[in-house]
Design a protein around this motif. Structure first.
Motif, PDB file in Angstrom:
ATOM      1  N   PRO A  44       0.381 -24.399   7.627  1.00  0.00           N
ATOM      2  CA  PRO A  44      -0.184 -23.828   6.298  1.00  0.00           C
ATOM      3  C   PRO A  44       0.003 -22.224   7.239  1.00  0.00           C
ATOM      4  CG  PRO A  44      -1.363 -25.063   7.208  1.00  0.00           C
ATOM      5  CD  PRO A  44      -0.044 -26.020   8.001  1.00  0.00           C
ATOM      6  N   LEU A  45      -0.110 -22.209   8.213  1.00  0.00           N
ATOM      7  CA  LEU A  45      -0.101 -20.955   8.673  1.00  0.00           C
ATOM      8  C   LEU A  45       0.887 -19.793   8.583  1.00  0.00           C
ATOM      9  CD1 LEU A  45      -1.782 -18.715  10.071  1.00  0.00           C
ATOM     10  CD2 LEU A  45      -1.395 -19.463  12.312  1.00  0.00           C
ATOM     11  N   ALA A  46       2.385 -20.830   9.270  1.00  0.00           N
ATOM     12  CA  ALA A  46       3.561 -20.114   9.063  1.00  0.00           C
ATOM     13  C   ALA A  46       3.989 -19.663   7.470  1.00  0.00           C
ATOM     14  CB  ALA A  46       4.149 -21.436  10.001  1.00  0.00           C
ATOM     15  N   ARG A  47       4.182 -20.787   7.018  1.00  0.00           N
ATOM     16  CA  ARG A  47       3.582 -20.591   5.631  1.00  0.00           C
ATOM     17  C   ARG A  47       2.803 -19.660   4.692  1.00  0.00           C
ATOM     18  NH1 ARG A  47       3.382 -26.387   4.332  1.00  0.00           N
ATOM     19  NH2 ARG A  47       1.445 -26.169   3.723  1.00  0.00           N
ATOM     20  N   ARG A  48       1.864 -19.159   4.916  1.00  0.00           N
ATOM     21  CA  ARG A  48       0.673 -17.861   4.369  1.00  0.00           C
ATOM     22  C   ARG A  48       1.680 -16.768   5.283  1.00  0.00           C
ATOM     23  NH1 ARG A  48      -0.683 -21.660   2.973  1.00  0.00           N
ATOM     24  NH2 ARG A  48      -2.445 -22.317   1.767  1.00  0.00           N
ATOM     25  N   GLN A  49       2.168 -16.893   6.252  1.00  0.00           N
ATOM     26  CA  GLN A  49       3.029 -15.942   6.766  1.00  0.00           C
ATOM     27  C   GLN A  49       4.164 -15.655   6.200  1.00  0.00           C
ATOM     28  OE1 GLN A  49       1.471 -13.959   9.855  1.00  0.00           O
ATOM     29  NE2 GLN A  49       3.488 -12.598  10.418  1.00  0.00           N
ATOM     30  N   GLU A  50       4.916 -16.113   6.046  1.00  0.00           N
ATOM     31  CA  GLU A  50       6.119 -16.253   4.862  1.00  0.00           C
ATOM     32  C   GLU A  50       5.189 -15.588   3.916  1.00  0.00           C
ATOM     33  OE1 GLU A  50      10.449 -18.337   4.400  1.00  0.00           O
ATOM     34  OE2 GLU A  50       8.525 -19.420   4.967  1.00  0.00           O
TER      35      GLU A  50
ATOM     36  N   PHE B 254       3.264 -13.681   3.177  1.00  0.00           N
ATOM     37  CA  PHE B 254       3.008 -12.090   3.556  1.00  0.00           C
ATOM     38  C   PHE B 254       4.221 -11.344   3.693  1.00  0.00           C
ATOM     39  CE2 PHE B 254       2.086  -8.838   6.254  1.00  0.00           C
ATOM     40  CZ  PHE B 254       1.208  -7.871   4.749  1.00  0.00           C
ATOM     41  N   LEU B 255       5.255 -11.831   4.438  1.00  0.00           N
ATOM     42  CA  LEU B 255       5.701 -11.296   4.444  1.00  0.00           C
ATOM     43  C   LEU B 255       7.737 -11.234   3.407  1.00  0.00           C
ATOM     44  CD1 LEU B 255       8.285  -9.994   6.875  1.00  0.00           C
ATOM     45  CD2 LEU B 255       9.474 -12.090   7.415  1.00  0.00           C
ATOM     46  N   ALA B 256       7.531 -12.193   2.284  1.00  0.00           N
ATOM     47  CA  ALA B 256       8.524 -11.844   1.487  1.00  0.00           C
ATOM     48  C   ALA B 256       7.649 -10.750  -0.095  1.00  0.00           C
ATOM     49  CB  ALA B 256       8.078 -13.834   1.023  1.00  0.00           C
ATOM     50  N   ALA B 257       6.314 -11.370  -0.547  1.00  0.00           N
ATOM     51  CA  ALA B 257       5.734  -9.734  -0.512  1.00  0.00           C
ATOM     52  C   ALA B 257       5.895  -9.128  -0.219  1.00  0.00           C
ATOM     53  CB  ALA B 257       4.372 -10.425  -0.588  1.00  0.00           C
ATOM     54  N   ASP B 258       5.564  -8.810   1.099  1.00  0.00           N
ATOM     55  CA  ASP B 258       5.624  -7.406   1.720  1.00  0.00           C
ATOM     56  C   ASP B 258       7.442  -6.687   0.842  1.00  0.00           C
ATOM     57  OD1 ASP B 258       5.119  -5.072   3.084  1.00  0.00           O
ATOM     58  OD2 ASP B 258       6.437  -6.074   4.165  1.00  0.00           O
ATOM     59  N   GLU B 259       8.255  -7.321   0.985  1.00  0.00           N
ATOM     60  CA  GLU B 259       9.610  -7.244   0.911  1.00  0.00           C
ATOM     61  C   GLU B 259      10.097  -7.317   0.133  1.00  0.00           C
ATOM     62  OE1 GLU B 259      12.620 -10.529   2.408  1.00  0.00           O
ATOM     63  OE2 GLU B 259      11.989  -9.556   4.333  1.00  0.00           O
ATOM     64  N   ALA B 260       9.679  -8.086  -1.673  1.00  0.00           N
ATOM     65  CA  ALA B 260       9.491  -7.720  -2.514  1.00  0.00           C
ATOM     66  C   ALA B 260       8.737  -6.078  -3.106  1.00  0.00           C
ATOM     67  CB  ALA B 260       8.747  -9.010  -3.606  1.00  0.00           C
ATOM     68  N   LEU B 261       7.727  -5.792  -2.298  1.00  0.00           N
ATOM     69  CA  LEU B 261       7.452  -4.583  -3.076  1.00  0.00           C
ATOM     70  C   LEU B 261       8.156  -3.839  -2.390  1.00  0.00           C
ATOM     71  CD1 LEU B 261       4.912  -2.648  -3.318  1.00  0.00           C
ATOM     72  CD2 LEU B 261       3.710  -3.672  -1.418  1.00  0.00           C
ATOM     73  N   ALA B 262       8.420  -3.726  -0.664  1.00  0.00           N
ATOM     74  CA  ALA B 262       9.123  -2.689  -0.670  1.00  0.00           C
ATOM     75  C   ALA B 262      10.410  -2.146  -1.161  1.00  0.00           C
ATOM     76  CB  ALA B 262       9.445  -3.048   1.233  1.00  0.00           C
ATOM     77  N   GLU B 263      10.950  -3.398  -1.567  1.00  0.00           N
ATOM     78  CA  GLU B 263      12.289  -3.548  -2.337  1.00  0.00           C
ATOM     79  C   GLU B 263      11.950  -2.704  -3.470  1.00  0.00           C
ATOM     80  OE1 GLU B 263      15.709  -6.163  -4.714  1.00  0.00           O
ATOM     81  OE2 GLU B 263      13.918  -6.764  -3.324  1.00  0.00           O
ATOM     82  N   ASP B 264      11.175  -2.297  -4.157  1.00  0.00           N
ATOM     83  CA  ASP B 264      10.509  -2.024  -5.837  1.00  0.00           C
ATOM     84  C   ASP B 264      10.193  -0.772  -5.579  1.00  0.00           C
ATOM     85  OD1 ASP B 264       9.376  -2.674  -8.401  1.00  0.00           O
ATOM     86  OD2 ASP B 264       7.602  -1.066  -7.899  1.00  0.00           O
ATOM     87  N   LEU B 265      10.214  -0.242  -4.572  1.00  0.00           N
ATOM     88  CA  LEU B 265       9.079   0.900  -3.636  1.00  0.00           C
ATOM     89  C   LEU B 265      10.467   1.491  -3.602  1.00  0.00           C
ATOM     90  CD1 LEU B 265       5.777   0.416  -2.011  1.00  0.00           C
ATOM     91  CD2 LEU B 265       6.284   1.645  -4.620  1.00  0.00           C
ATOM     92  N   GLY B 266      11.607   1.088  -3.532  1.00  0.00           N
ATOM     93  CA  GLY B 266      13.082   1.764  -2.732  1.00  0.00           C
ATOM     94  C   GLY B 266      13.637   1.896  -4.421  1.00  0.00           C
ATOM     95  N   THR B 267      13.346   0.763  -5.074  1.00  0.00           N
ATOM     96  CA  THR B 267      13.900   2.235  -6.195  1.00  0.00           C
ATOM     97  C   THR B 267      13.279   2.093  -7.147  1.00  0.00           C
ATOM     98  OG1 THR B 267      14.860  -0.781  -6.661  1.00  0.00           O
ATOM     99  CG2 THR B 267      14.847   0.351  -8.526  1.00  0.00           C
ATOM    100  N   VAL B 268      11.880   1.873  -7.319  1.00  0.00           N
ATOM    101  CA  VAL B 268      11.144   3.579  -8.366  1.00  0.00           C
ATOM    102  C   VAL B 268      11.226   4.339  -7.582  1.00  0.00           C
ATOM    103  CG1 VAL B 268       8.769   3.857  -9.227  1.00  0.00           C
ATOM    104  CG2 VAL B 268       9.821   1.676  -9.129  1.00  0.00           C
ATOM    105  N   CYS B 269      11.016   4.867  -5.909  1.00  0.00           N
ATOM    106  CA  CYS B 269      10.979   6.647  -5.661  1.00  0.00           C
ATOM    107  C   CYS B 269      11.580   7.218  -6.015  1.00  0.00           C
ATOM    108  CB  CYS B 269      10.198   6.198  -4.387  1.00  0.00           C
ATOM    109  SG  CYS B 269       8.314   5.438  -4.313  1.00  0.00           S
ATOM    110  N   PRO B 270      12.462   6.263  -5.634  1.00  0.00           N
ATOM    111  CA  PRO B 270      14.188   7.424  -5.986  1.00  0.00           C
ATOM    112  C   PRO B 270      14.658   7.885  -7.255  1.00  0.00           C
ATOM    113  CG  PRO B 270      15.278   6.071  -4.174  1.00  0.00           C
ATOM    114  CD  PRO B 270      13.570   5.801  -5.569  1.00  0.00           C
ATOM    115  N   GLY B 271      14.553   6.865  -8.531  1.00  0.00           N
ATOM    116  CA  GLY B 271      14.042   7.122  -9.961  1.00  0.00           C
ATOM    117  C   GLY B 271      13.166   7.937 -10.833  1.00  0.00           C
TER     118      GLY B 271
END
Length: 637
Positions: free
Chosen positions: A186-192, A194-211
């Protein structure tokens, strides 16, 4: 039905992919493993002698009145510590020799997949994930090896002092270790997560900030802020969940490492009564506090962090692995096609059908729970290379449709896909030019290259400027390197710069949301034809004039529940609203000099309006050039 066999893809789990690689790693790494085990045994020797020598120094030395014997035993323990430190130093070299080949194999796999499949995540996998996997694997090997050899050395020492000590120390040690092992998955699932949520936020900010300027121009600040806020909330919840599971690691450490100390102290009178010597009791405490507790602590914190991280990274690095398994032939097969028909059938089976450039399926959108839907069950498919014009009365939802395709709005129901991908994942596949174009300070070349990764060759800049009609302005300003003052430009000039910028972008789908409303008809026609001829390009125009619709291959007439799509002649016959919109324009014969054969209606007060007539308003409602002046604002939905 033909007998052409179908293929199905079977995804290989990450552990199966790793299992396929480990035999080769182990074959080449047996000498390294043997060396690692040898140095670990030397390191474990100090663990055994630490408690055993202390017990003998007390029982056979100081408590027996033989100081010399006590000092000799303590000296032996000191020498064991020195030897163990030497073994620890050699262990790191063996771990590096074991881990580096694994890293090299991961690098080769990531590079091969990047070349073979054009994987956009290969760069991140090569520069970050592989290195994280290497470090995490080294940490897992170090802490696991240390716990194994330290525990064996300490337990052998306890047994040599008095087997009764094992009954006090081993049960809580096993319970704590088991509790920690249960939390790993379960710790590995929570870690994954968290990583997926962080990547989704980074991708969204990478799209929003330049636009951000596009977001402001489209009036989508609240919607974009809400969407980004949802991603931030998802990452926060994932971080909290990960932290909550971290508490179980503290509990495992308390049960397995600290509870044995308490039990030894509480059971001391009983142990002494059963014949356990004071030296053996002190040696047992030394084994627990100086060996078992630190080893378990390193295992819990090291494996809990490095192990879960290694699991997540390896799963991601091997998630692309697939095996193509031919499906079994059906039990009964229809007559086998022969000759040219068989070749055609085989060719169709081999040729993949490309996804449409734009696909909206059952899309419903409203600006509030109590609002009437702007789009309700909307369907639209536009093939790659198509040219679609969107017309309709003001406020019917044309700009809303453009914002949904651009990803600025999210539908309440249904899906929006761009070239087969969800619109949220296709930021680089579409470019929006809004009605209110923006230009930032800097050079003209910097404005035009905003959507490109690196500098754009001057020849390409000049070609794009010529295509959309920017060349006169470019010469007036002084060339691509000339500085630009946005406040000194007219609205039409800003639109020309925005059009050239979108033309230079790598996005194959261009969305022009009344992006030419401040241009005259000839300039608008030139720009739209340039986008329509762009190699591999697909064009969607929210039409400002009905002439834009005449240039398009397909026309979408938005009229609420009566929305229809078709060609010009077809819509003239079948759509009353389209006939009314076209009826607001003069006969082509009245304007033979206009390339499209369509001109604005001539009327009182419109002699000098240069054709600035808004064709998407209600019938007969027109807007003069004064309303579209450089200092004013055109209609907003």
């Amino acid at each position: 039905m033909t007998d052409v066999p179908e293929e199905r893809a079977v995804r290989v789990s990450w552990w199966a992919a790793l299992a396929a690689r480990w035999p080769a790693v182990l074959r080449t790494g047996w000498p390294v493993l043997a060396r690692l085990a040898g140095w670990s045994l030397l390191e474990a020797g100090q663990t055994f002698l630490l408690g055993y020598a202390l017990a003998r120094a007390l029982d056979g030395g100081f408590l027996a009145g033989d100081t010399r014997a006590g000092l000799l035993w303590l000296g032996a323990a000191g020498l064991a510590v020195v030897a163990g430190a030497y073994g620890t130093g050699r262990v790191y070299g063996a771990v590096a020799a074991l881990v580096e080949p694994v890293r090299d194999r991961l690098v080769r796999g990531v590079v091969a997949r990047g070349i073979r499949e054009g994987d956009a995540g290969a760069l991140s996998g090569l520069t970050q994930q592989v290195e994280l996997a290497r470090d995490a694997l080294a940490g897992v090997v170090l802490v696991s090896r240390s716990f194994l050899f330290t525990s064996v050395g300490a337990l052998i020492g306890l047994c040599s002092l008095d087997p009764l000590l094992l009954a006090v120390v081993v049960p809580p040690l096993l319970a704590g270790t088991a509790l920690f092992a249960v939390t790993l998955r379960p710790l590995a699932r929570r870690q994954e997560a968290f990583l997926a949520a962080d990547e989704a936020l980074a991708e969204d900010l990478g799209t929003v900030c330049p636009g951000l300027r596009d977001v402001t121009a489209a009036g989508a600040e609240a919607r974009v802020a809400e969407a980004t806020g949802e991603l931030i909330g998802a990452e926060r919840r994932a971080a909290y969940a990960l932290a909550r599971w971290g508490v179980t690691r503290v509990a495992a450490l308390a049960v397995g490492g600290q509870l044995p100390v308490v039990l030894l102290l509480v059971a001391a009178p009983w142990l002494l009564g059963q014949g356990v010597t004071p030296g053996a009791l002190v040696g047992a405490l030394a084994y627990v506090t100086q060996s078992l507790l630190p080893a378990l602590q390193n295992l819990v914190h090291g494996l809990g962090t490095s192990g879960s991280r290694l699991t997540v990274i390896l799963r991601r690095l091997t998630a692309q692995a697939q095996i193509q398994v031919p499906a079994p032939a059906p039990a009964s097969v229809a007559r086998r096609p022969s000759g040219r028909h068989a070749e055609d059938a085989a060719g169709r089976a081999r040729r993949p059908v490309p996804p449409p450039a734009l696909s909206l399926t059952d899309v419903t959108f409203s600006y509030g729970p109590a609002s009437t839907p702007v789009l309700d069950g909307f369907h639209l498919d536009l093939p790659a290379g198509g040219h679609l014009a969107v017309v309709g009365p003001s406020g019917i939802g044309k700009s809303t449709l453009a914002a949904l395709v651009a990803g600025l709005l999210r539908p309440d129901r249904g899906s929006v896909r761009v070239f087969g991908r969800p619109v949220e994942q296709a930021a680089g596949a579409r470019v929006l030019v809004p009605q209110e174009a923006y230009v930032h300070s800097g050079t003209l070349a910097e404005n035009l290259a905003l959507y490109r990764e690196g500098p754009v060759p001057e020849a390409e800049l000049l070609a794009a400027a010529e295509a959309v009609g920017l060349t006169p302005l470019l010469r007036t300003l002084g060339g691509p390197g000339a500085p630009v003052d946005p406040a000194a430009l007219s609205a039409g000039e800003r639109q020309l710069i925005a059009l050239a910028r979108a033309y230079l972008s790598p996005a194959p789908l261009a969305l022009l949301d009344e992006a030419t409303c401040h241009l005259d008809p000839a300039a608008e026609a030139r720009a739209e034809r340039a986008f329509a001829r762009r190699p591999g390009g697909t064009l969607v125009v929210v039409a400002h004039r009905i002439s834009s619709a005449r240039r398009a291959g397909r026309i979408l007439v938005m009229d609420g529940a009566r929305t229809v799509c078709g060609g010009h002649e077809e819509l003239l016959r079948s759509c009353a609203l389209y006939r009314e919109l076209v009826g607001g324009w003069s006969d082509p014969a009245l304007s033979p000099g206009y390339a499209d054969g369509v001109d604005a209606v001539a009327g009182a007060g419109l002699a000098g309006d240069r054709g600035h007539v808004v064709a998407d308003r209600a019938v007969g409602q027109m807007q003069t050039a004064g309303d579209l002046g450089d200092g004013g604002s055109a209609r907003r939905e």
